[in-house]
Design an enzyme around this catalytic site. Structure first.
Site, PDB file in Angstrom:
ATOM      1  CG  ASN A 118      19.264  -1.334   7.143  1.00 53.03           C
ATOM      2  OD1 ASN A 118      20.090  -0.778   6.414  1.00 53.03           O
ATOM      3  ND2 ASN A 118      19.202  -1.104   8.446  1.00 53.03           N
ATOM      4  CD  GLN A 184      16.638  -4.688  15.043  1.00 46.49           C
ATOM      5  OE1 GLN A 184      16.640  -3.545  15.524  1.00 46.49           O
ATOM      6  NE2 GLN A 184      15.560  -5.227  14.523  1.00 46.49           N
ATOM      7  NE  ARG A 214       6.544  -2.853   6.124  1.00 47.39           N
ATOM      8  CZ  ARG A 214       7.477  -2.753   7.069  1.00 47.39           C
ATOM      9  NH1 ARG A 214       8.369  -3.702   7.264  1.00 47.39           N
ATOM     10  NH2 ARG A 214       7.536  -1.681   7.829  1.00 47.39           N
ATOM     11  CG  ASP A 216      12.033  -3.553   7.856  1.00 46.14           C
ATOM     12  OD1 ASP A 216      11.041  -3.023   8.371  1.00 46.14           O
ATOM     13  OD2 ASP A 216      13.139  -3.613   8.433  1.00 46.14           O
ATOM     14  CE1 TYR A 220      16.723   5.408   7.657  1.00 45.45           C
ATOM     15  CE2 TYR A 220      15.409   3.410   7.779  1.00 45.45           C
ATOM     16  CZ  TYR A 220      15.531   4.762   7.960  1.00 45.45           C
ATOM     17  OH  TYR A 220      14.461   5.483   8.443  1.00 45.45           O
ATOM     18  CD  GLU A 223      25.486   2.184   5.872  1.00 44.84           C
ATOM     19  OE1 GLU A 223      25.919   1.133   5.412  1.00 44.84           O
ATOM     20  OE2 GLU A 223      24.314   2.330   6.254  1.00 44.84           O
ATOM     21  CD  GLU A 258       9.303   0.663   7.371  1.00 48.37           C
ATOM     22  OE1 GLU A 258       8.885   1.060   8.467  1.00 48.37           O
ATOM     23  OE2 GLU A 258      10.389   0.062   7.271  1.00 48.37           O
ATOM     24  CG  ASP A 326       6.666  -0.256  13.206  1.00 53.15           C
ATOM     25  OD1 ASP A 326       7.097  -1.073  14.039  1.00 53.15           O
ATOM     26  OD2 ASP A 326       7.062  -0.202  12.025  1.00 53.15           O
TER      27      ASP A 326
END
Ligand code: BGC
Length: 561
Positions: A118, A184, A214, A216, A220, A223, A258, A326
């Site tokens: 992302n 980021q 995985r 991440d 997202y 958009e 995720e 997390d």
């Protein structure tokens, strides 16, 4: 310690030839920098991890998940990637990584790594080029805008540190989009070149021999005004394409999503049988409900969320977990439940982070042996592949005085010696201090000590991991709620071919009894899984009365009469 580790019996399970390996595996999340430091610089490294593989093999772990180890300014634990194809020199070299893959496979285990698609770090050369040369080849790699008033419905994820999903870049004199920290920037997936880069990066690591990723922050990627920046149909299309590439070019490799989303939205990341997306999805809705139900001493909400959970398409598998690197995220519970859980589990403001709680499992469960066993037995028996977090097998503590989620990322505790046997460095040089709290000091909480004590949680975990592996009902079985007349008692059946496993758990901190209804098994024979001894039969009326100690549980095999 070295001798002790060497003397542990070898693993006898080999998952390297099974294309559906991820369905009956137990995953273990291990942060390279936190596990073992082989060169004494205070930072865990790949060679250190290799040295500790025999321990993980002995424990019964089948697959590793390594969070990012790529070169990074480390402002978000490595999730701020500055080079997708490199190894951060702090952790070793590419040769070390290749050796790690070999050593993992040699033990019949699998290895998966994080793919952070992302966003990148703002230090990534692509971003530096994008901000300084808008018309150049990277000008369109990120999501730029003249206004910060676009997509204002998209929620802010790190609410306690960020006030907008847009940040101003003074050089380019435009805003850039970021769903996480402002350092980021989000990549622009509408640009086909960005999509191609991700395919190439995935191929790069798969060719090295890893067994999957995985994915991440996967909801997202794209958009749009209409969907608040999450679960865009184009994101699903991209994942279908990625899956096709993985299945064709690297059969046996897996994609694990995720996607911190409600059950139905999360399940969409499996795709369909004809058009699959990810092989596995973390079960974010069930995780906080486990913690809620334990404290509420009432299984009702947990039963409800499992009832709402779609069954994945064939070959798909949920992944259950209790904790990870997390915060214990509370985004998937109602506002009331969230308040309640903050009251229960985060009595000090230092314990909160973002929309969650930055504590480890053992402190969350008041270091209660029964509660720790119960919680683990639950994720080992619910539908899905369990994913453990390093250190939870010895009930490691946390340090909520460290910033952000570093509270739960402290060095693994191997021995009662200097630096908990994690490193030979000067204690001040460690990447994070070892846990030295009164209750969880590494003097008392460490692998060596656990290995000396046959009744430790560590041995319990090994025994239950083994039992799980011996009963395919846990990995491949269907799930059926079993009614109980006591809301504190949670019960369900896992059935695969001619084997049915009955799981019954007392969430109450007091003794309890419950009448379970098992109509289809009237008069059926029952056996315990761990001791393999006969238990009381199901009554001819299809009921089974069970009595429980506080927070105790049964794993039973039930046969038709
Ligand atoms: C990771 C976090 C990280 C975030 C941004 C995630 O969901 O698990 O540790 O901060 O993505 O990359």
């Amino acid at each position: 310690m070295k001798e002790l580790l060497k003397s542990l019996p070898k693993r006898d399970r080999d998952l390297t030839n099974d294309p559906l390996w991820y369905r009956n595996a137990v995953f273990y999340e291990v942060m390279v920098r936190a596990f073992h430091d082989s060169d004494g610089d205070g930072i865990g490294d790949l060679r250190g991890l290799i040295k500790r593989l025999d321990y993980l093999a002995w424990l019964g772990v089948d697959a590793l998940w390594l969070p990012p180890f790529y070169p990074s300014p480390m402002r978000d634990g490595g999730y701020d990637v500055a080079d997708y194809r490199g190894i951060d020199p702090r952790y070793g070299t590419m040769r070390d990584f290749e050796k790690l893959i070999k050593e993992v496979h040699k033990r019949g285990m699998r290895i998966t790594i994080d793919l952070v698609m992302n966003h990148t770090s703002d230090q990534h050369p692509w971003f530096q080029a994008s901000r300084t040369d808008p018309d150049g080849p990277y000008g369109d790699y990120y999501v730029w805008s003249d206004t910060d008033q676009k997509w204002t419905d998209a929620r802010i994820i790190f609410t306690d540190v960020e006030t907008s999903n847009w940040a101003w870049d003074a050089h380019r004199e435009q805003y850039y989009w970021h769903r996480f920290y402002s350092h980021q920037p989000d990549l622009n997936f509408e640009n086909p070149a960005v999509q191609q880069e991700m395919f190439d990066i995935a191929r790069f690591w798969l060719k090295k021999g890893i067994d999957g990723f995985r994915l991440d922050a996967v909801p997202y990627l794209f958009e749009d005004e209409d969907n608040s920046g999450e679960n865009d149909p184009r994101t699903h299309q991209f994942l279908r394409d990625l899956r096709k590439m993985v299945d064709t070019e690297f059969p046996g490799a897996v994609l694990l999503a995720e996607a911190n989303q409600p059950p139905h939205e999360a399940a969409e990341y499996f795709g369909t049988e004809e058009e699959p997306e990810c092989h596995m999805c973390f079960h974010f809705p069930v995780m906080p409900r486990i913690f809620h139900s334990l404290k509420a001493e009432d299984a009702t909400r947990l039963r409800e969320v499992l009832h709402d959970t779609p069954v994945p398409p064939a070959k798909g598998q949920w992944s259950t977990f209790l904790r990870n690197h997390d915060e214990l995220t509370l985004e998937m519970v109602s506002e009331d439940e969230r308040h309640q859980m903050f009251d229960w589990y985060a009595p000090h403001p230092q314990m909160k982070a973002h929309t969650g709680i930055r504590r480890r499992l053992a402190p969350l469960l008041d270091n209660s042996e029964q509660a720790l066993e119960l919680a683990h037995a639950l994720i080992l028996s619910l539908p899905g592949t369990p994913c453990l977090y390093y250190g939870d097998e010895i009930a490691m503590g946390d340090n909520v005085w460290l910033p952000d989620r570093d509270s739960v990322r402290t060095p693994m505790q191997w021995t009662p010696d200097r630096n908990a046997g994690f490193s030979d460095a000067d204690p001040g040089a460690l990447y994070l201090p070892t846990v030295q709290s009164l209750l969880f000091h590494y003097n008392g909480v460490n692998i060596e000590r656990s290995l000396m004590q046959p009744t430790s949680l560590l041995f319990w975990m090994r025994r239950f991991l083994k039992a799980r592996a011996e009963h395919p009902a846990f990995s491949d079985g269907g799930y059926k709620d079993v009614p109980s007349d006591n809301p504190a008692v949670f019960s369900f059946l896992r059935t695969h071919e001619d084997e049915s496993v009955l799981v019954a758990m007392n969430f109450s901190t007091h003794q309890s009894s419950a009448l379970l209804t098992l109509e289809d098994y009237a008069g059926g024979k029952v056996k315990t899984i761990i001791s393999k001894t006969p238990f009381q039969d199901v009554g001819d009326d299809g009921t089974l009365r069970l009595t429980f100690g506080p927070q105790s549980f049964y794993w039973l095999v039930v046969k038709h009469a």
